[in-house]
Design a protein around this motif. Structure first.
Motif, PDB file in Angstrom:
ATOM      1  N   GLY A   1     -45.492  20.719 -41.224  1.00 52.81           N
ATOM      2  CA  GLY A   1     -45.310  21.687 -40.147  1.00 52.81           C
ATOM      3  C   GLY A   1     -46.553  22.494 -39.822  1.00 52.81           C
ATOM      4  N   MET A   2     -47.719  21.960 -40.131  1.00 52.73           N
ATOM      5  CA  MET A   2     -48.982  22.643 -39.832  1.00 52.73           C
ATOM      6  C   MET A   2     -49.394  22.284 -38.409  1.00 52.73           C
ATOM      7  SD  MET A   2     -50.896  21.851 -43.457  1.00 52.73           S
ATOM      8  CE  MET A   2     -50.220  22.465 -45.014  1.00 52.73           C
ATOM      9  N   MET A   3     -49.226  23.209 -37.492  1.00 60.99           N
ATOM     10  CA  MET A   3     -49.383  22.911 -36.075  1.00 60.99           C
ATOM     11  C   MET A   3     -50.761  23.234 -35.507  1.00 60.99           C
ATOM     12  SD  MET A   3     -46.485  21.585 -35.005  1.00 60.99           S
ATOM     13  CE  MET A   3     -46.726  20.630 -36.507  1.00 60.99           C
ATOM     14  N   LYS A   4     -51.507  24.122 -36.179  1.00 60.43           N
ATOM     15  CA  LYS A   4     -52.840  24.490 -35.708  1.00 60.43           C
ATOM     16  C   LYS A   4     -53.844  24.198 -36.815  1.00 60.43           C
ATOM     17  CE  LYS A   4     -51.313  28.263 -32.660  1.00 60.43           C
ATOM     18  NZ  LYS A   4     -51.479  29.704 -32.340  1.00 60.43           N
ATOM     19  N   ILE A   5     -54.670  23.182 -36.599  1.00 60.60           N
ATOM     20  CA  ILE A   5     -55.612  22.782 -37.640  1.00 60.60           C
ATOM     21  C   ILE A   5     -57.004  22.546 -37.062  1.00 60.60           C
ATOM     22  CG2 ILE A   5     -53.817  21.743 -39.077  1.00 60.60           C
ATOM     23  CD1 ILE A   5     -54.720  19.003 -38.096  1.00 60.60           C
ATOM     24  N   GLN A   6     -57.966  22.640 -37.941  1.00 61.52           N
ATOM     25  CA  GLN A   6     -59.357  22.326 -37.615  1.00 61.52           C
ATOM     26  C   GLN A   6     -59.799  21.253 -38.605  1.00 61.52           C
ATOM     27  OE1 GLN A   6     -63.007  24.839 -38.761  1.00 61.52           O
ATOM     28  NE2 GLN A   6     -62.597  25.477 -36.661  1.00 61.52           N
ATOM     29  N   ILE A   7     -60.204  20.103 -38.096  1.00 62.30           N
ATOM     30  CA  ILE A   7     -60.597  18.991 -38.956  1.00 62.30           C
ATOM     31  C   ILE A   7     -62.115  18.913 -39.026  1.00 62.30           C
ATOM     32  CG2 ILE A   7     -60.551  16.492 -39.268  1.00 62.30           C
ATOM     33  CD1 ILE A   7     -57.819  16.418 -38.032  1.00 62.30           C
ATOM     34  N   GLU A   8     -62.633  18.948 -40.242  1.00 61.51           N
ATOM     35  CA  GLU A   8     -64.073  18.839 -40.464  1.00 61.51           C
ATOM     36  C   GLU A   8     -64.399  17.531 -41.164  1.00 61.51           C
ATOM     37  OE1 GLU A   8     -66.311  23.143 -40.753  1.00 61.51           O
ATOM     38  OE2 GLU A   8     -65.806  22.090 -42.598  1.00 61.51           O
ATOM     39  N   SER A   9     -65.467  16.890 -40.691  1.00 60.03           N
ATOM     40  CA  SER A   9     -65.935  15.644 -41.289  1.00 60.03           C
ATOM     41  C   SER A   9     -67.456  15.651 -41.320  1.00 60.03           C
ATOM     42  CB  SER A   9     -65.437  14.443 -40.472  1.00 60.03           C
ATOM     43  OG  SER A   9     -66.072  13.246 -40.885  1.00 60.03           O
TER      44      SER A   9
ATOM     45  N   PHE B   1     -50.971  10.734 -31.317  1.00 58.65           N
ATOM     46  CA  PHE B   1     -50.207  11.410 -32.369  1.00 58.65           C
ATOM     47  C   PHE B   1     -50.452  12.916 -32.327  1.00 58.65           C
ATOM     48  CE2 PHE B   1     -49.606  12.975 -36.725  1.00 58.65           C
ATOM     49  CZ  PHE B   1     -48.347  12.465 -37.018  1.00 58.65           C
ATOM     50  N   ILE B   2     -51.696  13.308 -32.112  1.00 59.23           N
ATOM     51  CA  ILE B   2     -52.046  14.727 -32.035  1.00 59.23           C
ATOM     52  C   ILE B   2     -51.353  15.392 -30.853  1.00 59.23           C
ATOM     53  CG2 ILE B   2     -53.946  16.313 -31.506  1.00 59.23           C
ATOM     54  CD1 ILE B   2     -55.749  14.457 -33.197  1.00 59.23           C
ATOM     55  N   SER B   3     -51.358  14.723 -29.709  1.00 56.51           N
ATOM     56  CA  SER B   3     -50.757  15.309 -28.508  1.00 56.51           C
ATOM     57  C   SER B   3     -49.252  15.514 -28.656  1.00 56.51           C
ATOM     58  CB  SER B   3     -51.036  14.414 -27.292  1.00 56.51           C
ATOM     59  OG  SER B   3     -50.330  13.179 -27.389  1.00 56.51           O
ATOM     60  N   LEU B   4     -48.620  14.715 -29.506  1.00 53.44           N
ATOM     61  CA  LEU B   4     -47.169  14.796 -29.674  1.00 53.44           C
ATOM     62  C   LEU B   4     -46.729  15.705 -30.820  1.00 53.44           C
ATOM     63  CD1 LEU B   4     -46.239  11.009 -29.230  1.00 53.44           C
ATOM     64  CD2 LEU B   4     -45.987  12.843 -27.538  1.00 53.44           C
ATOM     65  N   ASN B   5     -47.634  16.004 -31.752  1.00 56.74           N
ATOM     66  CA  ASN B   5     -47.207  16.682 -32.976  1.00 56.74           C
ATOM     67  C   ASN B   5     -47.924  17.984 -33.302  1.00 56.74           C
ATOM     68  OD1 ASN B   5     -45.288  14.614 -34.474  1.00 56.74           O
ATOM     69  ND2 ASN B   5     -46.972  13.410 -33.612  1.00 56.74           N
ATOM     70  N   PHE B   6     -48.923  18.369 -32.520  1.00 59.84           N
ATOM     71  CA  PHE B   6     -49.682  19.569 -32.851  1.00 59.84           C
ATOM     72  C   PHE B   6     -49.840  20.483 -31.642  1.00 59.84           C
ATOM     73  CE2 PHE B   6     -50.914  16.451 -35.999  1.00 59.84           C
ATOM     74  CZ  PHE B   6     -50.961  17.185 -37.181  1.00 59.84           C
ATOM     75  N   VAL B   7     -49.993  21.772 -31.932  1.00 57.79           N
ATOM     76  CA  VAL B   7     -50.286  22.745 -30.887  1.00 57.79           C
ATOM     77  C   VAL B   7     -51.771  22.709 -30.559  1.00 57.79           C
ATOM     78  CG1 VAL B   7     -50.327  25.206 -30.305  1.00 57.79           C
ATOM     79  CG2 VAL B   7     -48.361  24.234 -31.526  1.00 57.79           C
ATOM     80  N   SER B   8     -52.603  22.654 -31.605  1.00 54.02           N
ATOM     81  CA  SER B   8     -54.049  22.567 -31.393  1.00 54.02           C
ATOM     82  C   SER B   8     -54.708  21.869 -32.579  1.00 54.02           C
ATOM     83  CB  SER B   8     -54.668  23.955 -31.192  1.00 54.02           C
ATOM     84  OG  SER B   8     -54.582  24.721 -32.379  1.00 54.02           O
ATOM     85  N   VAL B   9     -55.652  20.987 -32.263  1.00 50.86           N
ATOM     86  CA  VAL B   9     -56.455  20.300 -33.278  1.00 50.86           C
ATOM     87  C   VAL B   9     -57.896  20.289 -32.791  1.00 50.86           C
ATOM     88  CG1 VAL B   9     -56.908  18.161 -34.525  1.00 50.86           C
ATOM     89  CG2 VAL B   9     -54.550  18.828 -34.032  1.00 50.86           C
ATOM     90  N   GLU B  10     -58.782  20.834 -33.591  1.00 49.01           N
ATOM     91  CA  GLU B  10     -60.209  20.864 -33.256  1.00 49.01           C
ATOM     92  C   GLU B  10     -60.974  20.024 -34.272  1.00 49.01           C
ATOM     93  OE1 GLU B  10     -63.923  24.056 -32.774  1.00 49.01           O
ATOM     94  OE2 GLU B  10     -62.053  24.644 -33.761  1.00 49.01           O
ATOM     95  N   PHE B  11     -61.900  19.210 -33.782  1.00 51.28           N
ATOM     96  CA  PHE B  11     -62.738  18.400 -34.661  1.00 51.28           C
ATOM     97  C   PHE B  11     -64.141  18.986 -34.702  1.00 51.28           C
ATOM     98  CE2 PHE B  11     -59.325  15.475 -33.897  1.00 51.28           C
ATOM     99  CZ  PHE B  11     -59.258  14.709 -35.059  1.00 51.28           C
ATOM    100  N   LYS B  12     -64.671  19.117 -35.914  1.00 48.29           N
ATOM    101  CA  LYS B  12     -66.007  19.672 -36.089  1.00 48.29           C
ATOM    102  C   LYS B  12     -66.790  18.849 -37.107  1.00 48.29           C
ATOM    103  CE  LYS B  12     -66.876  23.980 -36.346  1.00 48.29           C
ATOM    104  NZ  LYS B  12     -66.952  25.385 -36.816  1.00 48.29           N
ATOM    105  N   TYR B  13     -68.085  18.760 -36.870  1.00 50.54           N
ATOM    106  CA  TYR B  13     -68.973  18.122 -37.843  1.00 50.54           C
ATOM    107  C   TYR B  13     -69.417  19.161 -38.863  1.00 50.54           C
ATOM    108  CZ  TYR B  13     -73.230  16.306 -39.936  1.00 50.54           C
ATOM    109  OH  TYR B  13     -74.186  15.927 -40.838  1.00 50.54           O
ATOM    110  N   CYS B  14     -69.528  18.755 -40.119  1.00 53.22           N
ATOM    111  CA  CYS B  14     -70.040  19.656 -41.150  1.00 53.22           C
ATOM    112  C   CYS B  14     -71.035  18.909 -42.030  1.00 53.22           C
ATOM    113  CB  CYS B  14     -68.907  20.240 -41.999  1.00 53.22           C
ATOM    114  SG  CYS B  14     -68.057  19.040 -43.056  1.00 53.22           S
ATOM    115  N   HIS B  15     -71.904  19.647 -42.662  1.00 49.60           N
ATOM    116  CA  HIS B  15     -72.875  19.058 -43.577  1.00 49.60           C
ATOM    117  C   HIS B  15     -72.158  18.511 -44.808  1.00 49.60           C
ATOM    118  CE1 HIS B  15     -76.290  18.934 -46.447  1.00 49.60           C
ATOM    119  NE2 HIS B  15     -76.990  18.686 -45.360  1.00 49.60           N
TER     120      HIS B  15
END
Length: 222
Positions: free
Chosen positions: A123-131, A160-174
């Motif tokens: 049920g985590m609807m707002k996430i930020q994904i770092e890779s 899948f993101i459009s159907l299951n999340f309120v917001s998902v942000e992708f970011k690059y990290c070191h």
């Protein structure tokens, strides 16, 4: 590698540090062998010169660090992810083995898919994904990789993101800010293919130890 692990364990026992469990010794030997193999296959990689600390997300966001491991010689790999709050508390983690994977970008994408699925189930609807894979971030925010071998995975993930999340942000990290996910992917290489791991509260001790080590002096958002 096995003999070294046993020798090290025996020395610690002789130093009154207690006898280690057999499973722990075997796991360490396996990871040492995997490390040696991955190091051999990365002879063209240059080590980074800077070290960047993990940065927490905004208070209403959960940060998901993901990583994929890839063994070119075997066309196999593994994945790992960890989810943390703005306070740096780890609330979810996962790790698993990939028996067949085309390339490193596909391995990274499988890590992303496993993380998305687990977050959705929790049920985590707002996430930020770092890779630490810039190509993955580009593939998930644009369509320029849709014709690549992992193109169908990128499209499925965006749907899948459009159907299951309120917001998902992708970011690059070191890479140094992604150590926990990296270690979990490395751990996945030692797992059997049908033994994926998903941990929620309470997390295993070795996972919480990874978090503690990674977050010592972590940088707080200003």
């Amino acid at each position: 590698m096995m003999m070294w692990a046993w020798w090290d364990a025996r020395n610690k026992a002789n130093a009154s540090e207690g006898l280690p469990e057999i499973e722990g010794v075997l796991r360490r030997a396996t990871l040492m062998a995997i490390d040696a193999k991955m190091l051999k296959e990365k002879t063209n990689c240059k080590p980074g010169k800077k070290r960047v600390k993990w940065t927490p997300p905004e208070p209403d966001i959960l940060k998901v660090n993901i990583d994929g491991a890839f063994l070119e010689s075997e066309k196999s790999g593994a994945w790992g992810y960890i989810v943390r709050t703005s306070d740096g508390e780890a609330v979810l983690a996962g790790s698993g083995r990939l028996t067949s994977v085309y390339d490193v970008l596909c391995a990274e994408m499988y890590a992303c898919l496993h993380a998305l699925s687990a977050c959705s189930e929790q049920g985590m609807m707002k996430i930020q994904i770092e890779s630490d894979c810039s190509n993955l971030v580009s593939a998930m925010t644009k369509s320029n990789f849709d014709l690549s071998p992992a193109g169908a995975l990128f499209q499925d993930a965006r749907l899948f993101i459009s159907l299951n999340f309120v917001s998902v942000e992708f970011k690059y990290c070191h890479r140094s800010a992604n150590e926990c996910a990296h270690e979990l992917a490395r751990y996945g290489l030692s797992r059997d293919p049908d033994q994926d791991c998903v941990w929620s509260d309470p997390l295993p001790v070795f996972v919480t130890n990874l978090v503690t080590h990674n977050q010592v002096g972590y940088r707080v958002n200003e």
